[in-house]
Enzyme design. Sequence first.
Site, short mmCIF file in Angstrom:
data_model
loop_
_atom_site.label_atom_id
_atom_site.label_comp_id
_atom_site.label_asym_id
_atom_site.label_seq_id
_atom_site.Cartn_x
_atom_site.Cartn_y
_atom_site.Cartn_z
N SER A 100 0.81 -1.22 0.00
CA SER A 100 0.00 0.00 0.00
C SER A 100 0.84 1.26 0.00
O SER A 100 1.57 1.54 -0.93
CB SER A 100 -0.97 -0.04 1.19
OG SER A 100 -1.92 0.99 1.13
N ASP A 239 -2.49 6.47 -3.45
CA ASP A 239 -1.33 5.83 -2.83
C ASP A 239 -0.86 4.69 -3.73
O ASP A 239 -1.39 4.49 -4.83
CB ASP A 239 -1.65 5.35 -1.42
CG ASP A 239 -2.63 4.19 -1.38
OD1 ASP A 239 -3.35 3.99 -2.37
OD2 ASP A 239 -2.68 3.47 -0.36
N ASP A 241 -1.18 1.51 -3.97
CA ASP A 241 -2.05 0.46 -4.50
C ASP A 241 -3.43 0.98 -4.88
O ASP A 241 -4.30 0.20 -5.26
CB ASP A 241 -2.16 -0.71 -3.52
CG ASP A 241 -3.00 -0.38 -2.30
OD1 ASP A 241 -3.04 0.80 -1.88
OD2 ASP A 241 -3.62 -1.31 -1.74
N ASP A 243 -5.99 2.37 -3.20
CA ASP A 243 -7.20 2.31 -2.39
C ASP A 243 -7.37 3.54 -1.51
O ASP A 243 -8.36 3.67 -0.79
CB ASP A 243 -7.27 1.03 -1.55
CG ASP A 243 -6.16 0.92 -0.51
OD1 ASP A 243 -5.25 1.79 -0.49
OD2 ASP A 243 -6.20 -0.04 0.29
#
Length: 443
Positions: A100, A239, A241, A243
């Site tokens: 992430s 960010d 990833d 999400d």
Amino acid sequence: MAKYFGTDGIRGRVGVCPITPDFVLKLGWAAGKALAAQGNTKVLIGKDTRVSGYMLESALEAGFSAAGVSVEFLGPMPTPAVAYLTRTFRAAAGVVISASHNPYYDNGIKFFSDTGHKLSDEVEARIEGYLEQDMDCVESEQLGRAYRIEDAAGRYIEFCKSAFPSSLSLVGMKIVVDCAHGATYHIAPNVFRELGAKVVEMGTTPDGLNINAGCGATDLAALQARVQQEKADIGLALDGDGDRIMMVDADGQTIDGDEIVYALVRQAIKDGNLEGGVVGTLMSNMGMELALADLNVPFVRAKVGDRFVMEALRENRWCLGGEGSGHVINLKYHSTGDGILAAIQFLSGMVREGVSAREMIAGMQKLPQVLINVRYATGTDPLTAENVVSAIAEVESALAGKGRVLLRKSGTEPLIRVMVEGKNEQKVRAFAQQIASEVEAVS
């Protein structure tokens, strides 16, 4: 209590257990055994842009194959895209290789069920049970196979665009999009460009090492400067990833996850389709809670982490929730938090109302909130230390019910997060430092 799974899958530093090739090989096998028992023997694997993703992807595939489970590779793909594609391809599970918002030297593995939701505690427990067993291998004719889905990005782009009203357009709007050199680099700019916006790209040249480095949702400085330089209408920061979403208005001022959720609530009320209330977390700004109360919208706090926000939403049968850090969940559109979809919903409100990004959050006044991260030594528990407990009580007494104090442990690092919130920023900052100093004294 889970041995390996945290609140967001399994995460750590690459090369240190559990983020090692041998462990991830066995994790693939264990997950494959648990999933194959349910009858479906196909999984999807997506990843962000970290250099370690190639190594971990290969290890996972080998483990799944040994368990008799076939793999379909998505390549670099946002976490919410993997959740969506898992449903559309009728797979048993979707796997995301990502840490992430963390630096490149960390990585992690997280799973989605066939419904696009995170795995239940029961399934995670079964996987951990297999991890304690010796690894075996199915017969050669039963080995899982490996394929690649070539049009995964295009499928997800169309899914995102479908959330934007067909009667509206982003023509005439200039948007700076910072993809953090992460998984959205080849998707987010195209989504907004195809909806009509003039897009200025940032963070779209990943090299395996620059993910989240001085960019994206965790570092807005470059985006703030670029938005003002370009005289853009808004800046969007995802960010690594995809999400999380943070925004910057035309003046370079931050719009965080709490404010985005509030804006979406206002739009849902205007559209007459708000279902129930809103879920925030223990860290959600009190200003959002007060603003929602003015709108007569119920509000509850969950533990920190989008997993717990999701659980509270499903328990209350509500749709909207999120975190100040940029996780925004709207179950009317997706089964998980999605930065691109949250931005689309925000932008559609701007276009429909003919207002600026700042005007979208009019009515919410954030209270000063100071967060200090304090690293602590293994084997200590600052939360129960007498000096820390005494400092908390002293600060709470001084706030006299007009603010909040919250200390919590990070779910991914040995950190105590010290948060103090109140009306006077100078006092709040001093109170937070006072408590943080006591935590440091223990560590």
